[in-house]
Scaffold this active site. Structure first.
Site, PDB file in Angstrom:
ATOM      1  N   HIS A   1       8.022  -7.388  -4.049  1.00 13.12           N
ATOM      2  CA  HIS A   1       6.693  -7.804  -4.528  1.00 13.12           C
ATOM      3  C   HIS A   1       6.791  -9.137  -5.274  1.00 13.12           C
ATOM      4  O   HIS A   1       7.198  -9.163  -6.433  1.00 13.12           O
ATOM      5  CB  HIS A   1       6.107  -6.736  -5.454  1.00 13.12           C
ATOM      6  CG  HIS A   1       5.667  -5.520  -4.718  1.00 13.12           C
ATOM      7  ND1 HIS A   1       4.415  -5.403  -4.181  1.00 13.12           N
ATOM      8  CD2 HIS A   1       6.324  -4.390  -4.396  1.00 13.12           C
ATOM      9  CE1 HIS A   1       4.303  -4.237  -3.551  1.00 13.12           C
ATOM     10  NE2 HIS A   1       5.450  -3.606  -3.678  1.00 13.12           N
TER      11      HIS A   1
ATOM     12  N   GLU B   1       4.407 -10.851  -6.429  1.00 14.57           N
ATOM     13  CA  GLU B   1       3.279 -11.045  -7.348  1.00 14.57           C
ATOM     14  C   GLU B   1       3.517 -10.504  -8.757  1.00 14.57           C
ATOM     15  O   GLU B   1       2.856 -10.905  -9.697  1.00 14.57           O
ATOM     16  CB  GLU B   1       2.008 -10.406  -6.759  1.00 14.57           C
ATOM     17  CG  GLU B   1       1.983  -8.878  -6.676  1.00 14.57           C
ATOM     18  CD  GLU B   1       2.679  -8.307  -5.432  1.00 14.57           C
ATOM     19  OE1 GLU B   1       3.476  -9.042  -4.820  1.00 14.57           O
ATOM     20  OE2 GLU B   1       2.453  -7.139  -5.103  1.00 14.57           O
TER      21      GLU B   1
ATOM     22  N   GLY C   1       0.838  -1.192   0.000  1.00 13.57           N
ATOM     23  CA  GLY C   1       0.000   0.000   0.000  1.00 13.57           C
ATOM     24  C   GLY C   1       0.868   1.233   0.000  1.00 13.57           C
ATOM     25  O   GLY C   1       2.055   1.155   0.328  1.00 13.57           O
TER      26      GLY C   1
ATOM     27  N   ASP D   1     -17.576 -12.058 -21.381  1.00 10.41           N
ATOM     28  CA  ASP D   1     -18.271 -12.289 -20.116  1.00 10.41           C
ATOM     29  C   ASP D   1     -19.708 -12.760 -20.313  1.00 10.41           C
ATOM     30  O   ASP D   1     -20.131 -13.746 -19.704  1.00 10.41           O
ATOM     31  CB  ASP D   1     -18.255 -11.018 -19.261  1.00 10.41           C
ATOM     32  CG  ASP D   1     -16.847 -10.481 -19.092  1.00 10.41           C
ATOM     33  OD1 ASP D   1     -15.905 -11.264 -19.307  1.00 10.41           O
ATOM     34  OD2 ASP D   1     -16.692  -9.297 -18.773  1.00 10.41           O
TER      35      ASP D   1
ATOM     36  N   LYS E   1     -10.893 -12.333 -15.017  1.00 12.35           N
ATOM     37  CA  LYS E   1     -11.048 -12.513 -16.462  1.00 12.35           C
ATOM     38  C   LYS E   1     -10.358 -13.787 -16.982  1.00 12.35           C
ATOM     39  O   LYS E   1     -10.942 -14.520 -17.784  1.00 12.35           O
ATOM     40  CB  LYS E   1     -10.455 -11.287 -17.164  1.00 12.35           C
ATOM     41  CG  LYS E   1     -10.817 -11.163 -18.602  1.00 12.35           C
ATOM     42  CD  LYS E   1     -12.150 -10.492 -18.721  1.00 12.35           C
ATOM     43  CE  LYS E   1     -12.553 -10.217 -20.130  1.00 12.35           C
ATOM     44  NZ  LYS E   1     -13.793  -9.440 -20.178  1.00 12.35           N
TER      45      LYS E   1
ATOM     46  N   CYS F   1       5.498  -6.003   1.528  1.00  6.61           N
ATOM     47  CA  CYS F   1       5.817  -4.582   1.464  1.00  6.61           C
ATOM     48  C   CYS F   1       5.163  -3.823   2.624  1.00  6.61           C
ATOM     49  O   CYS F   1       5.528  -4.026   3.764  1.00  6.61           O
ATOM     50  CB  CYS F   1       5.413  -4.063   0.094  1.00  6.61           C
ATOM     51  SG  CYS F   1       6.096  -2.482  -0.272  1.00  6.61           S
ATOM     52  N   TYR F   2       4.168  -2.991   2.380  1.00  6.07           N
ATOM     53  CA  TYR F   2       3.499  -2.307   3.491  1.00  6.07           C
ATOM     54  C   TYR F   2       2.946  -3.320   4.496  1.00  6.07           C
ATOM     55  O   TYR F   2       2.950  -3.081   5.702  1.00  6.07           O
ATOM     56  CB  TYR F   2       2.371  -1.414   2.948  1.00  6.07           C
ATOM     57  CG  TYR F   2       1.571  -0.704   4.031  1.00  6.07           C
ATOM     58  CD1 TYR F   2       2.063   0.440   4.652  1.00  6.07           C
ATOM     59  CD2 TYR F   2       0.326  -1.186   4.431  1.00  6.07           C
ATOM     60  CE1 TYR F   2       1.342   1.080   5.653  1.00  6.07           C
ATOM     61  CE2 TYR F   2      -0.405  -0.555   5.425  1.00  6.07           C
ATOM     62  CZ  TYR F   2       0.108   0.581   6.034  1.00  6.07           C
ATOM     63  OH  TYR F   2      -0.612   1.213   7.019  1.00  6.07           O
TER      64      TYR F   2
END
Ligand code: XMP
Length: 513
Positions: free
Chosen positions: A169, A171, A54, A227, A369, A81-82
């Protein structure tokens, strides 16, 4: 779901990326606001907790801080991180405020190869940093397990309580082995199985849909987009003939689009499909309109009217199905400095008025998605439909600068079909975010044979992007660009010039209007 990882969102632009990575590990996870109470979380089948990054500093007056009792839930915790700073601050360590952000690539050296987070990984890893403050003293029970050039505490653990923290990070794509780190956390440390697959999801969703709908009828607006198509196929699996789909042709669809939809759903799936050709209505209302925002408003309003009228024609239904996705319903925490929160809002999501007296069925609302695409394939939809590029709700209207007329739509449709065809042929179409043609009402002089021409200009917009929020133009081979240009000029009557849009987003947008 029998087990779940909860990700608490502290406003990082990467929170959803963490969730996607965890789901790719075949583990179900949810994103909840940072201030969700421990009590609420305890009610869920939680196996582990992740605290996201964040933009804030734990020392800010307004710093987003979680419920302290989270650390007493008895489940493993990973702070990123945060999230690591929150963990440190709450458990009695020290975080140092720093004016300078550490941003960019770093080299991680794992000092404790026995740490479960780094199982099956080499000693040295490339990682991505983006943080301001840093941890200077660890809480009791913690030890550092990996370092970078700039930090002695790039990864930390409390092996007793199974609390972990990462300053980098894991990710993002710039941490190439980061997914293994996350997989180690959810599988080895939290003990989650690989239970989240689309094949299993179908069984669960079918049951839920049947329970919700009973013997009632359901209506669904098919646009030809990913979708609504996948939602239709899933509902068809669950309730078959209780479903009626409505396809509104607004005259602004791409070449053959309505035919493909009618073929796949009508002929292949044998669904009840009501086709409403409202091209004339849309064209009349768009006559003389050049302002982009007015165009969008007219199209949105007309669609609702036409759709509403069509629902009356197909008979009473209690439910309306929508292809709402998980990112549409995540409660976004708005924390100053989080760019994702600001940019997101301008796109329409579904958009039917609440006053339509339907109850909603939203069978995709737990999915990202990528998962919807996987689900679509699992349900037997063709690749062309499931992996098609995004197409804006207002359709070709935002790709025709100035007034929209049937003649201009026809020109653009033909040019666009050539772009799609050539991109597919050359193997580029599914590799990039979008590739389409834009019609500029600028006319210029040309020669064709012995004749002078005075034709329109087509701009090619071909971009790569991961989420549409930022984008860059694709460096296509000249030969391919040449082929597209030659074909458009030779085959599309009324066009004598093709240009390539080489602007990135920001500052330009992907669509021209
Ligand atoms: P922009 O033009 O804002 O587009 O850079 C970002 C992405 O969103 C799509 N887009 C839309 N999608 N309704 C939609 O459903 C819209 O009004 C709309 N406008 C843009 C665009 O195609 C791109 O993928």
């Amino acid at each position: 779901m029998s087990e779940e990882i909860v990700i608490l969102d502290f406003g990082s632009q990467y929170t959803q990326v963490i969730a996607r990575r965890i789901r790719e590990c075949r583990v179900y996870c949810s994103i909840l606001p940072f201030n969700t109470s421990a009590e609420e979380i305890r009610q869920r089948p939680i196996k582990g907790l992740i605290l996201s990054g964040g933009p804030a500093s734990v020392y800010d007056e307004q710093a987003p801080l979680p419920d302290r009792k989270l650390f007493e839930l008895g489940v493993p915790v990973l702070g990123i991180c945060y999230g690591l700073q929150v963990l440190t601050y709450f458990l009695g360590g020290q975080v140092e405020k720093s004016q300078k952000r550490e941003y960019g690539k770093g080299r991680l050296e794992v000092k404790s190869p026995g740490c479960a987070l780094f199982r099956k990984l080499p000693k040295r890893l490339q990682v991505w940093n983006s943080h301001g403050d840093r941890v200077t003293k660890l809480p009791k029970g913690f030890q550092s397990v990996a370092v970078t050039e700039n930090s002695d505490m790039a990864a930390v653990e409390d092996p007793k309580r199974l609390f972990y923290g990462l300053q980098f990070h894991p990710e993002v794509a710039h941490t190439p082995r980061g997914k293994t780190v996350l997989s180690n956390f959810v599988h080895s440390i939290c003990g989650c199985g690989r239970t989240w697959t689309m094949r299993r999801y179908i069984d669960q969703a079918v049951e839920e849909i049947r329970n919700q709908v009973g013997n009632e009828r359901v209506i669904l607006g098919l646009s030809g987009g990913v979708d609504s198509s996948v939602a239709a196929a899933l509902l068809d699996r669950a309730i078959g003939s209780q479903l009626t789909c409505i396809l509104v042709n607004n005259g602004l669809m791409r070449g053959r689009e309505e035919n493909v939809v009618r073929e796949v759903f009508g002929r292949h799936f044998h669904m009840k499909l009501h086709y409403e050709n409202a091209t004339q209505t849309f064209m009349q209302r768009l006559k003389g309109v050049t302002d982009p925002e007015r165009k969008r408003k007219i199209i949105g309003k007309t669609f609702i009217e036409v759709f509403q009228a069509a629902t009356k024609k197909v008979g009473h239904a209690k439910f309306l199905a929508q292809g709402t996705l998980y990112p549409d319903i995540i409660e976004s925490v708005s924390i100053e400095g989080n760019p994702a929160a600001v940019i997101k809002s301008h796109h329409n999501v579904g958009g039917l008025p609440k006053k339509m007296r339907f109850e909603l069925v939203e069978p995709l609302k737990q999915l990202f998605k990528d998962e919807v695409r996987e689900l679509g394939r699992e349900l037997g939809l063709p690749k062309e439909m499931v992996f098609r590029q995004p197409f804006p709700g207002p359709g070709l209207a935002v790709r025709i600068i100035g007034e929209v007329t049937s003649a201009r739509c026809k020109i653009l449709r033909s040019a666009d079909a050539i772009v799609v065809e050539e991109m597919k042929e050359a193997g580029w179409y599914y590799e990039i975010w979008q590739s389409f043609a834009v019609l500029l009402p600028v006319r210029s002089v040309g020669v064709m044979g012995d004749e002078r021409t005075y034709g329109y200009t087509i701009a090619l917009r071909i971009v790569e992007s991961t989420d549409g929020m930022t984008a860059d133009w694709v460096r296509l081979p000249y030969e391919l660009l040449e082929r597209i240009s030659n074909r458009i000029i030779n085959e599309v009557k009324g066009v004598n010039r093709v240009c390539l849009d080489i602007s990135s987003k920001p500052p330009a947008t992907i669509e021209w209007e």
